[in-house]
Design a protein around this motif. Sequence first.
Motif, PDB file in Angstrom:
ATOM      1  N   PHE A 138       0.854  -1.185   0.000  1.00  0.00           N
ATOM      2  CA  PHE A 138       0.000   0.000   0.000  1.00  0.00           C
ATOM      3  C   PHE A 138       0.891   1.236   0.000  1.00  0.00           C
ATOM      4  CE2 PHE A 138      -2.557  -3.408   1.611  1.00  0.00           C
ATOM      5  CZ  PHE A 138      -3.829  -3.168   1.115  1.00  0.00           C
ATOM      6  N   PHE A 139       0.456   2.276  -0.686  1.00  0.00           N
ATOM      7  CA  PHE A 139       1.285   3.475  -0.773  1.00  0.00           C
ATOM      8  C   PHE A 139       0.419   4.671  -1.141  1.00  0.00           C
ATOM      9  CE2 PHE A 139       1.021   2.016  -5.087  1.00  0.00           C
ATOM     10  CZ  PHE A 139       1.203   3.109  -5.918  1.00  0.00           C
ATOM     11  N   SER A 189      -3.180   2.330   6.279  1.00  0.00           N
ATOM     12  CA  SER A 189      -2.850   1.279   7.241  1.00  0.00           C
ATOM     13  C   SER A 189      -3.833   0.140   7.018  1.00  0.00           C
ATOM     14  CB  SER A 189      -2.946   1.793   8.678  1.00  0.00           C
ATOM     15  OG  SER A 189      -2.597   0.756   9.583  1.00  0.00           O
ATOM     16  N   PHE A 190      -3.317  -1.057   6.797  1.00  0.00           N
ATOM     17  CA  PHE A 190      -4.138  -2.181   6.344  1.00  0.00           C
ATOM     18  C   PHE A 190      -3.952  -3.407   7.238  1.00  0.00           C
ATOM     19  CE2 PHE A 190      -4.116  -6.267   4.190  1.00  0.00           C
ATOM     20  CZ  PHE A 190      -5.382  -6.313   3.628  1.00  0.00           C
ATOM     21  N   LEU A 200      -9.001  -1.089   5.628  1.00  0.00           N
ATOM     22  CA  LEU A 200      -8.030  -0.067   5.243  1.00  0.00           C
ATOM     23  C   LEU A 200      -8.354   1.235   5.967  1.00  0.00           C
ATOM     24  CD1 LEU A 200      -5.683   0.847   3.375  1.00  0.00           C
ATOM     25  CD2 LEU A 200      -7.422   1.404   1.654  1.00  0.00           C
ATOM     26  N   TYR A 201      -7.439   1.658   6.813  1.00  0.00           N
ATOM     27  CA  TYR A 201      -7.554   2.957   7.473  1.00  0.00           C
ATOM     28  C   TYR A 201      -6.798   3.996   6.649  1.00  0.00           C
ATOM     29  CZ  TYR A 201      -9.226   0.423  11.593  1.00  0.00           C
ATOM     30  OH  TYR A 201      -9.942  -0.368  12.456  1.00  0.00           O
ATOM     31  N   ASN A 252      -7.608  22.192  17.765  1.00  0.00           N
ATOM     32  CA  ASN A 252      -7.237  21.520  16.525  1.00  0.00           C
ATOM     33  C   ASN A 252      -6.275  20.354  16.757  1.00  0.00           C
ATOM     34  OD1 ASN A 252      -7.665  21.278  13.728  1.00  0.00           O
ATOM     35  ND2 ASN A 252      -5.769  22.351  13.259  1.00  0.00           N
ATOM     36  N   GLN A 253      -6.423  19.656  17.884  1.00  0.00           N
ATOM     37  CA  GLN A 253      -5.607  18.470  18.125  1.00  0.00           C
ATOM     38  C   GLN A 253      -5.924  17.421  17.065  1.00  0.00           C
ATOM     39  OE1 GLN A 253      -7.059  20.248  20.448  1.00  0.00           O
ATOM     40  NE2 GLN A 253      -5.914  20.251  22.376  1.00  0.00           N
ATOM     41  N   GLN A 254      -4.911  16.658  16.690  1.00  0.00           N
ATOM     42  CA  GLN A 254      -5.076  15.672  15.634  1.00  0.00           C
ATOM     43  C   GLN A 254      -3.940  14.667  15.691  1.00  0.00           C
ATOM     44  OE1 GLN A 254      -4.381  17.875  11.726  1.00  0.00           O
ATOM     45  NE2 GLN A 254      -4.564  19.593  13.148  1.00  0.00           N
ATOM     46  N   CYS A 255      -3.951  13.713  14.785  1.00  0.00           N
ATOM     47  CA  CYS A 255      -2.849  12.760  14.694  1.00  0.00           C
ATOM     48  C   CYS A 255      -2.688  12.334  13.247  1.00  0.00           C
ATOM     49  CB  CYS A 255      -3.077  11.548  15.599  1.00  0.00           C
ATOM     50  SG  CYS A 255      -4.423  10.457  15.069  1.00  0.00           S
ATOM     51  N   GLU A 256      -1.580  11.668  12.955  1.00  0.00           N
ATOM     52  CA  GLU A 256      -1.319  11.160  11.607  1.00  0.00           C
ATOM     53  C   GLU A 256      -0.423   9.935  11.705  1.00  0.00           C
ATOM     54  OE1 GLU A 256       0.610  14.202   9.357  1.00  0.00           O
ATOM     55  OE2 GLU A 256       2.415  14.221  10.595  1.00  0.00           O
ATOM     56  N   ASP A 257      -0.066   9.375  10.551  1.00  0.00           N
ATOM     57  CA  ASP A 257       0.862   8.231  10.487  1.00  0.00           C
ATOM     58  C   ASP A 257       0.358   7.005  11.239  1.00  0.00           C
ATOM     59  OD1 ASP A 257       2.516   9.949   9.122  1.00  0.00           O
ATOM     60  OD2 ASP A 257       3.974  10.202  10.741  1.00  0.00           O
ATOM     61  N   ALA A 258      -0.940   6.779  11.258  1.00  0.00           N
ATOM     62  CA  ALA A 258      -1.480   5.653  12.033  1.00  0.00           C
ATOM     63  C   ALA A 258      -1.031   4.311  11.465  1.00  0.00           C
ATOM     64  CB  ALA A 258      -3.005   5.721  12.066  1.00  0.00           C
TER      65      ALA A 258
END
Length: 358
Positions: A138-139, A189-190, A200-201, A252-258
Amino acid sequence: MNRKEFLTFTFLTSLGAMLPINAFSVLTQNRCPKLSDFEKRLSPVGRALEFEDYYVWCNSPIEGPDGKIHVFFSRWPKSKSMSGWTHASEIAHAVADKPEGPYEHVSTVLAPRGEGFWDATTCHNPSIHYVDGKYALFFMGNSNGKLDTQRVGLAIANSLYGPWKRPDKPLLLPGKVGEWDDHCTTNPSFFKHPNGEYWLYYKSFDTEGYVHPKFKIKGNRKYGLATSKSLFGPYKKYDGNPVIDYHEMGNNQQCEDAYVWYENGKFKMLARDLGVYGIDVGLYMESDDGKDWSEPEIGYQQLNKYLNQPPAPKHLNRYGRAERPQLLFQNGKPTYLFTASQGGKYETASGFIFKINS
């Protein structure tokens, strides 16, 4: 609170002293930072995949049938600076005899295809999996070097050495105009669900919040879920999306790269923090169903909690933190955490590895 947790809280308190009062009150309200059991099992191994002429990011490992450790990673020329990931990244393959390395570059796996293709200008965010007797890579690709054309794709091969079949179309498209995910799809993210479905997230945010931001950080990164009866799709978005949304905390709290996986009857997630407790730590969450997630705990800390690093070079403004967490599984258990971090002997970026102690 043990000594390690106390040091973490002390650091975050000092960080809060530099923030506006309202931001710090939201950051700490009912959320005393707690180190997860996952974090307590981590031991730093150190840097890997350092190349003199490249920035390296997104290090995704897998154990091959040859017993070697294969890593699929993003890289782009040093001359493009850190921002080169948006318009000059390719996905490469490296191999080592053991998880700690050293790693030897094998080949470029996916490179931007040029004008007219959905992945014309960059190939990034690799996440490698062995599914149904095939290797699924996945990419993310984009067509104009900008965030608004980022799309999740899937390349397939029968061997870790390829050849890789490139998709003609993206695997997952953004939502309709005005929806929470109308800007892009990225950070895939799979995993294959125990019920046989393919989950698939993906990360996205709304265009309005990115083009006309009300906060210092552009956009409002959230996570959605899409599921399919087939590895190749079509993937249907979950009606209850987004499944991760921290913006209601107030600043505006958030996250990434799960990175999501299933272990011991639980869904588990690592992600890079963007305001819940800071910007230099990782988050850890659990879920019974993969949709409703627990309050985040600290999944991993900033690198200076694990080792001494030289002062930050002036051109590296993300120095000192680990991003893009990916796990190596051996005998069905996560054994190493692979991340990406600025710095290293070439003052660019490289992999950074942790051992996950049993």
